[in-house]
Design a protein around this motif. Sequence first.
Motif, mmCIF file in Angstrom:
data_model
loop_
_atom_site.group_PDB
_atom_site.id
_atom_site.type_symbol
_atom_site.label_atom_id
_atom_site.label_comp_id
_atom_site.label_asym_id
_atom_site.label_seq_id
_atom_site.Cartn_x
_atom_site.Cartn_y
_atom_site.Cartn_z
ATOM 1 N N ASP A 142 0.850 -1.192 0.000
ATOM 2 C CA ASP A 142 0.000 0.000 0.000
ATOM 3 C C ASP A 142 0.889 1.247 0.000
ATOM 4 O O ASP A 142 1.696 1.431 0.900
ATOM 5 C CB ASP A 142 -0.878 -0.024 1.258
ATOM 6 N N ARG A 143 0.715 2.099 -0.988
ATOM 7 C CA ARG A 143 1.600 3.254 -1.117
ATOM 8 C C ARG A 143 1.448 4.252 0.041
ATOM 9 O O ARG A 143 2.335 5.072 0.268
ATOM 10 C CB ARG A 143 1.368 3.974 -2.446
ATOM 11 N N LYS A 202 1.537 3.522 3.055
ATOM 12 C CA LYS A 202 2.366 3.121 4.197
ATOM 13 C C LYS A 202 3.826 3.114 3.747
ATOM 14 O O LYS A 202 4.104 3.130 2.552
ATOM 15 C CB LYS A 202 1.974 1.716 4.648
ATOM 16 N N ASP A 203 4.726 3.034 4.706
ATOM 17 C CA ASP A 203 6.134 2.888 4.331
ATOM 18 C C ASP A 203 6.314 1.546 3.644
ATOM 19 O O ASP A 203 5.624 0.581 3.961
ATOM 20 C CB ASP A 203 7.031 2.969 5.573
ATOM 21 N N ILE A 204 7.239 1.516 2.704
ATOM 22 C CA ILE A 204 7.454 0.288 1.957
ATOM 23 C C ILE A 204 8.632 -0.474 2.550
ATOM 24 O O ILE A 204 9.724 0.070 2.697
ATOM 25 C CB ILE A 204 7.654 0.619 0.471
ATOM 26 N N LEU A 205 8.358 -1.714 2.955
ATOM 27 C CA LEU A 205 9.410 -2.516 3.562
ATOM 28 C C LEU A 205 10.100 -3.327 2.473
ATOM 29 O O LEU A 205 9.455 -4.019 1.698
ATOM 30 C CB LEU A 205 8.808 -3.443 4.628
ATOM 31 N N ARG A 252 -11.046 -1.237 -8.828
ATOM 32 C CA ARG A 252 -10.745 -0.745 -7.476
ATOM 33 C C ARG A 252 -9.383 -0.055 -7.465
ATOM 34 O O ARG A 252 -9.188 0.973 -6.834
ATOM 35 C CB ARG A 252 -10.766 -1.892 -6.463
ATOM 36 N N ALA A 253 -8.436 -0.623 -8.199
ATOM 37 C CA ALA A 253 -7.084 -0.056 -8.228
ATOM 38 C C ALA A 253 -7.094 1.335 -8.858
ATOM 39 O O ALA A 253 -6.438 2.253 -8.382
ATOM 40 C CB ALA A 253 -6.146 -0.976 -8.992
ATOM 41 N N VAL A 254 -7.859 1.507 -9.910
ATOM 42 C CA VAL A 254 -7.866 2.802 -10.587
ATOM 43 C C VAL A 254 -8.591 3.848 -9.735
ATOM 44 O O VAL A 254 -8.186 5.002 -9.668
ATOM 45 C CB VAL A 254 -8.427 2.694 -12.030
ATOM 46 N N HIS A 276 -1.326 -1.764 -5.834
ATOM 47 C CA HIS A 276 -1.174 -2.963 -4.990
ATOM 48 C C HIS A 276 -2.480 -3.748 -4.879
ATOM 49 O O HIS A 276 -2.469 -4.930 -4.538
ATOM 50 C CB HIS A 276 -0.630 -2.596 -3.603
ATOM 51 N N VAL A 277 -3.602 -3.098 -5.183
ATOM 52 C CA VAL A 277 -4.880 -3.810 -5.181
ATOM 53 C C VAL A 277 -4.842 -4.923 -6.238
ATOM 54 O O VAL A 277 -5.320 -6.035 -6.019
ATOM 55 C CB VAL A 277 -6.039 -2.822 -5.466
ATOM 56 N N ILE A 278 -4.221 -4.625 -7.361
ATOM 57 C CA ILE A 278 -4.080 -5.638 -8.413
ATOM 58 C C ILE A 278 -3.121 -6.738 -7.942
ATOM 59 O O ILE A 278 -3.366 -7.926 -8.135
ATOM 60 C CB ILE A 278 -3.552 -5.002 -9.718
#
Length: 576
Positions: free
Chosen positions: A439-440, A442-445, A508-510, A516-518
């Motif tokens: 999820d953009r 949040k921070d990306i691990l 939903r992604a668009v 990340h939904v995709i």
Amino acid sequence: MKILSGELKTLFEAAVHAAFPELGMDDLMKAVTVEEPRDSSHGDYASGLAMRLTKVLGKSPAAIAEAVMAVFPKDYRVEKLEFAAPGFINVTLSSAFLQETVKTLESGFSIERGIKTGADHTRPVIVEYSSTNAAKHMGVHHIITTILGDAIANLFEFMGHEVIRINHLGDWGTHFGKIIYAIEQWGDKAEVEAHPNDEFTRLYVKFHEEAEKNPALEDEARKLFKALETGDPERLALWKWVVHESLMDLEKIFKRLGVEFDYITGESFYLKMADEVLADGIAKGVFVEGEGGALIAPIEGAELPALVRKADGTTLYLTRDLATVRYRTETWHPQLILYVVDHAQSLHFQQNFAVAKLLGYSEDTGLEHISFGRMNFAGGAMSSRKGNVIRLNDMLNEAAKRAGELAASKSVDFPREELYAMAETLGVASVKYAVLSQDRNKDILFDWDKIISLEGNSAPYLLYSYARAATILHKAEKMDLGGLPQFTDPAEIALAQKLVKFPEAFERAVTDRKPHVISTALYELCQEFNRFYGNAPVLKAETPEKLRTRLGLVQSFLFEVKVALAILGIPALERM
Ligand code: ARG
């Protein structure tokens, strides 16, 4: 390809209207939604409309649901409707519909043509991303905007929009005063010309170290930037060369990442227009004199006014961004401009959008800041020493190396060249997917062990599932997909349902501008496929009907995965 939840929504709206003609349009539209339940034992889709209408209609959810179900239009796609406490209507899709949809998916045609919705397709969508500062190597953190922006642009294109991809290169601003100062002061001509980009980075770091000891250097840099803005020919020539060399360096990375832009228009492109914007703002009374001769734009409700011209007369990042909005809206009349930039610039974009509105530049263009979090490294891997940014290229090399080890252990009897190519594809794909599966907001691990692994939500896992399916098809002699698939086994039904619902993820992604939904849907689809693979032999199916049905599922799966991967900017591998 159509989105089923949207069609079901229309059917529900018709039913609610028929059951309760007295209900206002607004209440009706607000109440009717259709969701995919988490637990598939609750049907394929569900609506909570009965719960939402209790108050307005003064009836129990059960009574409302009964009334709506009684008049629900006959539709071959819907097998049954059921009321489920406390207030849901569950929808089960008919097997005829599953058969028909998988039959169309098998040809790939419907999905490859993209998804058409009721959205405005007459005006383009501008996606601005990457937009790094010239004269600096791309660091690892620049991967997020570059990859995320590209995927969002792909996604809008898939949804039928004309998309304009722009890199708003940071090729102007005070940092150029610093670089030019550093080159003139400390640069060795031969060295700078031999390794321009390494030297730019080194000299820029040096400038900051020296300026800490001697703050007067900041003033020198400002003077040089002023010289640039007022057209000093020698400095401009040097600046031009620096930008050119940076671009050559950037193009290599873009090529490696498979990212292309329609325009790489730097901030310098908007310089002349920035003066026009300043004059325009003064004439419209939006800009007023601030302290010491600076020019500011007071914004209602904001704590501080926006600074649009410094006291020394030079323009700012914001000024050039205002000119950019004006140029883009006048040139393309876009319905939307998306700025894929990290969340640290939220305030900048709030000001940009607010002032652009005051100036009347964005009357019917939506301006959106698509922000994202930081990149964090698990276990400190790839963390950097202070001031020493890790280069994106080095990170991609590391990814290719690790992916190569994985490929060599898995695809033992593959020719060397294929393994090399696979290492690069898998490595880059893994890094991209690491960004696009989170999820953009949040921070990306970033965790090497998870990213380059054949298990879990990773690019190798998805690509391996795809290659597995592709291998089945290659082995299947001549495929005869005449007639309809007949789903009888639970493994077949489960996969067919996932395939039919999968395109919902694109919509939903668009809507959320979140690729990340995709990825999540793709991971679930691959898991379902692997269960199917384990439980339902395809090439060794018991009967010709089963062979036909299962080959059809494999083929549909391949088409969907390929399209989803293409949106994420990841090429599929035919074997692994
Ligand atoms: N060059 C800027 C930076 O690296 C990002 C530019 C974002 N786009 C914009 N239109 N302001 O921080």
